[in-house]
Design an enzyme around this catalytic site. Structure first.
Site, mmCIF file in Angstrom:
data_model
loop_
_atom_site.group_PDB
_atom_site.id
_atom_site.type_symbol
_atom_site.label_atom_id
_atom_site.label_comp_id
_atom_site.label_asym_id
_atom_site.label_seq_id
_atom_site.Cartn_x
_atom_site.Cartn_y
_atom_site.Cartn_z
ATOM 1 N N LYS A 184 113.245 36.902 44.207
ATOM 2 C CA LYS A 184 112.639 36.888 42.867
ATOM 3 C C LYS A 184 111.124 36.935 43.041
ATOM 4 O O LYS A 184 110.484 35.932 43.327
ATOM 5 C CB LYS A 184 113.050 35.586 42.167
ATOM 6 C CG LYS A 184 113.158 35.597 40.671
ATOM 7 C CD LYS A 184 111.971 36.001 39.874
ATOM 8 C CE LYS A 184 111.000 34.949 39.484
ATOM 9 N NZ LYS A 184 109.689 35.512 39.130
ATOM 10 N N CYS B 64 96.257 30.387 49.611
ATOM 11 C CA CYS B 64 96.683 28.979 49.666
ATOM 12 C C CYS B 64 95.961 28.210 50.759
ATOM 13 O O CYS B 64 95.655 27.039 50.611
ATOM 14 C CB CYS B 64 98.188 28.909 49.885
ATOM 15 S SG CYS B 64 98.727 29.759 51.382
ATOM 16 N N GLY C 47 104.736 28.833 46.162
ATOM 17 C CA GLY C 47 104.097 28.834 44.851
ATOM 18 C C GLY C 47 103.423 27.505 44.587
ATOM 19 O O GLY C 47 103.002 26.814 45.518
ATOM 20 N N SER C 48 103.371 27.144 43.322
ATOM 21 C CA SER C 48 102.580 25.974 42.932
ATOM 22 C C SER C 48 103.401 24.681 42.961
ATOM 23 O O SER C 48 104.640 24.704 42.921
ATOM 24 C CB SER C 48 102.024 26.192 41.524
ATOM 25 O OG SER C 48 103.097 26.250 40.614
ATOM 26 N N GLU D 148 106.616 26.005 50.268
ATOM 27 C CA GLU D 148 105.246 26.294 50.750
ATOM 28 C C GLU D 148 104.341 26.271 49.531
ATOM 29 O O GLU D 148 104.405 27.174 48.686
ATOM 30 C CB GLU D 148 105.197 27.682 51.405
ATOM 31 C CG GLU D 148 106.085 27.847 52.623
ATOM 32 C CD GLU D 148 105.555 27.145 53.853
ATOM 33 O OE1 GLU D 148 104.450 26.589 53.799
ATOM 34 O OE2 GLU D 148 106.276 27.130 54.856
ATOM 35 N N ALA E 207 107.422 23.838 42.097
ATOM 36 C CA ALA E 207 108.237 23.269 43.192
ATOM 37 C C ALA E 207 109.012 22.043 42.709
ATOM 38 O O ALA E 207 110.190 21.862 43.055
ATOM 39 C CB ALA E 207 107.336 22.897 44.366
ATOM 40 N N GLU F 108 93.529 22.234 43.208
ATOM 41 C CA GLU F 108 93.431 23.622 43.657
ATOM 42 C C GLU F 108 93.015 24.520 42.495
ATOM 43 O O GLU F 108 93.646 24.518 41.441
ATOM 44 C CB GLU F 108 94.799 24.066 44.179
ATOM 45 C CG GLU F 108 94.798 25.461 44.741
ATOM 46 C CD GLU F 108 96.199 25.919 45.138
ATOM 47 O OE1 GLU F 108 97.130 25.764 44.322
ATOM 48 O OE2 GLU F 108 96.357 26.424 46.254
#
Ligand code: NAD
Length: 486
Positions: free
Chosen positions: A180, A288, A233-234, A255, A238, A383
């Site tokens: 996806k 990242c 992703g973020s 991750e 997650a 971030e």
């Protein structure tokens, strides 16, 4: 809606790829150009129905793929790598059109690495083994059984590179895949489906489903037939995925984001430190691993800042297809708004912009360095994912380590120092999945990659990837096969 669009002169199918067939949804979403904000095209907007169909296709294809010999799986992975290499130019221009990262980086570095991802895991598969060992005369034998259908969910900042970092080991391990891609960069995943089919990957082994994560994510991650979920992703997404997967205890690899430090000690080669610092604007700060927090020893802070400003002023910002561009656009107007909101809140809280501190226009953010920032402020703790860096000073090694570790993240850390003993001492104390000493972004697929704390769960790379995508089995056999019993 047309089934194909043309992006950067390349025709791309906008439908899902399920069970070896193109499948359209009745609705679409708009893929927006980061370069000029225009419409690239309309993409199939997946629903829970198509998500379930993709998992069903992956489940149906699993037994045969899992039973395929290692040598044959490796051969097909190399054939996919060949297909990627043949289409480096097309994949590069489509990726740049879709996510705005530099065309020259895609051509020379990123897309060749996509091919390498497949070759590396194909080769690793063939040498994957654990030496047998004995327990009171019994033999222990470790093996890796494919786990089953795997859902792989990826972000937009390095779409094909990050996707194939998961797809390659999952396929090598004998798993089938539902990929996806992010809705802001859906195109190269569709091209990957074409390349894999041309390479002879059987139908249903790789499926690609397009759409909004908020609409199809749960259908994928809560599905009882899914045996692994790997997500990049973020942090908020997650957490959502972890909740959704909890019902089936589906193993997760996560991750996530970072707020990594660059520590510059007074004994460092200052030109090297400045080079490392300016690199943090790569991909318009949408990396990242970026070392977004400069921690500089007080005695060299003024000189470091002077040289950094001088070097940053030479960076050119503009069209990512132009060979001379150093910094391209940010991915989406919404991302620019988010970046600017972070910066304006920091300025309102007392930060000072040494450079930048504002948008340039609708697609670009001025490279920014902020000082006078408090350790507990939002701009130091959260971030931003844009070209926004902060600078703080320290006066002792202990203070440097304390500041470096004082966020909820732990993805990476970069050190500039001329003292090898200091490097070793500081590295030992840093909370980070990767530490670079006097270098940045050197990455090898053999190495473990991942983050501590809120930067992630688990590690990818080499054996760590196989351990995740497989059910690792230990077989214990009695002395002499049990023939001496009794
Ligand atoms: P995001 O979390 O918004 O989206 C990532 C993916 O998750 C997209 O494909 C999205 O559609 C999907 N998604 C959204 N909601 C979902 C749900 N409920 N269920 C399942 N899937 C869902 O992240 P992003 O904005 O695309 O990417 C930027 C983030 O990724 C940053 O935080 C960055 O640090 C991180 N990142 C981490 C690494 C790493 O290796 N550690 C690498 C690149 C990016």
């Amino acid at each position: 809606m047309p089934d194909n669009i043309v992006a950067g002169g390349v025709s791309v199918d906008t439908r899902h790829w399920i069970g070896g067939r193109r499948v359209a949804s009745s609705e679409t979403f708009t893929d927006v150009s980061p370069i000029d904000g225009g419409t690239i095209g309309e993409i199939s907007r997946g629903t829970a129905l198509e998500a379930a169909a993709a998992v069903a296709a992956a489940k149906a294809a699993f037994p045969a793929w899992a039973a395929t010999s290692r040598a044959e799986r490796a051969r097909i992975l190399h054939a996919i790598a060949d297909g990627v290499e043949k289409r480096i130019e097309e994949l590069s221009i489509v990726e740049t059109t879709d996510n705005g990262a530099l065309l020259r980086s895609h051509r020379r570095g990123v897309i060749p690495r996509v091919a390498h991802n497949f070759r590396f895991f194909a080769d690793w598969l063939l040498k994957l083994e654990h030496e047998d060992f004995e327990t009171r005369g019994h033999t222990n034998h470790v093996s890796w059984d494919p786990a089953g259908p795997s859902v792989l969910i990826t972000p937009w900042n390095a779409p094909l590179m990050l996707a194939t970092w998961k797809v390659a080991p999952a396929l090598a391990a004998g798993n089938t895949v539902v990929l996806k891609p992010a809705e802001w960069s859906p195109l190269t995943a569709s091209l990957l489906a074409d390349i894999a089919a041309e390479a002879g990957l059987p139908a249903g082994v790789l499926n690609v489903i397009q759409g909004y994560g908020s609409e199809i994510g749960d259908a994928l991650t809560s599905h009882p037939d899914v045996r692994r979920i790997s997500f990049t992703g973020s942090v908020p997404t997650a957490k959502r995925i972890a909740e959704s997967a909890a019902g089936n205890l589906t193993p997760l690899s996560l991750e996530l984001g970072g707020k990594s430090p660059l520590l510059v000690f007074a004994d460092a080669d200052l030109d090297l430190a400045v080079d490392l610092a300016v690199e943090q604007y790569d991909n318009a700060g949408q990396v990242c691993l970026a070392a977004t927090r400069f921690l500089v020893e007080e005695s060299v802070a003024e000189e470091f800042t002077r040289r950094f400003v001088e070097k940053a002023a030479r960076l050119t910002q503009g069209d990512p297809r132009d060979e001379t561009t150093d910094i391209g656009p940010n991915i989406h107007p919404r991302q620019l708004e988010k970046i600017d909101a972070f910066v304006q809140r920091a300025l309102a809280a007392g930060a000072r912009a040494v450079i930048g501190g504002h948008r340039k226009d609708t697609q670009y953010y001025a490279p920014t360095l902020l000082t006078d920032v408090a350790q507990d402020s939002e701009i130091v703790q959260e971030e931003v994912f844009g070209p926004v860096l902060t600078l703080q000073t320290f006066s002792t090694e202990e203070e440097a380590v304390r500041l470096a570790n004082d966020t909820r993240f732990g993805l990476a850390a970069t050190l500039a120092t001329g003292d090898a003993e200091r490097a070793e001492r500081v590295t030992e104390q840093l909370v980070a999945g990767t530490v670079w000493v006097n270098c940045f972004f050197v990455r090898d697929l053999q190495a473990p990659f991942g983050g501590s704390r809120h930067s992630g769960v688990g590690r990818e790379g080499g054996t760590w990837s196989f351990d995740f995508y497989c059910d690792v089995k230990n077989t214990v056999t009695a002395p002499n096969g049990g023939k001496n019993h009794g």
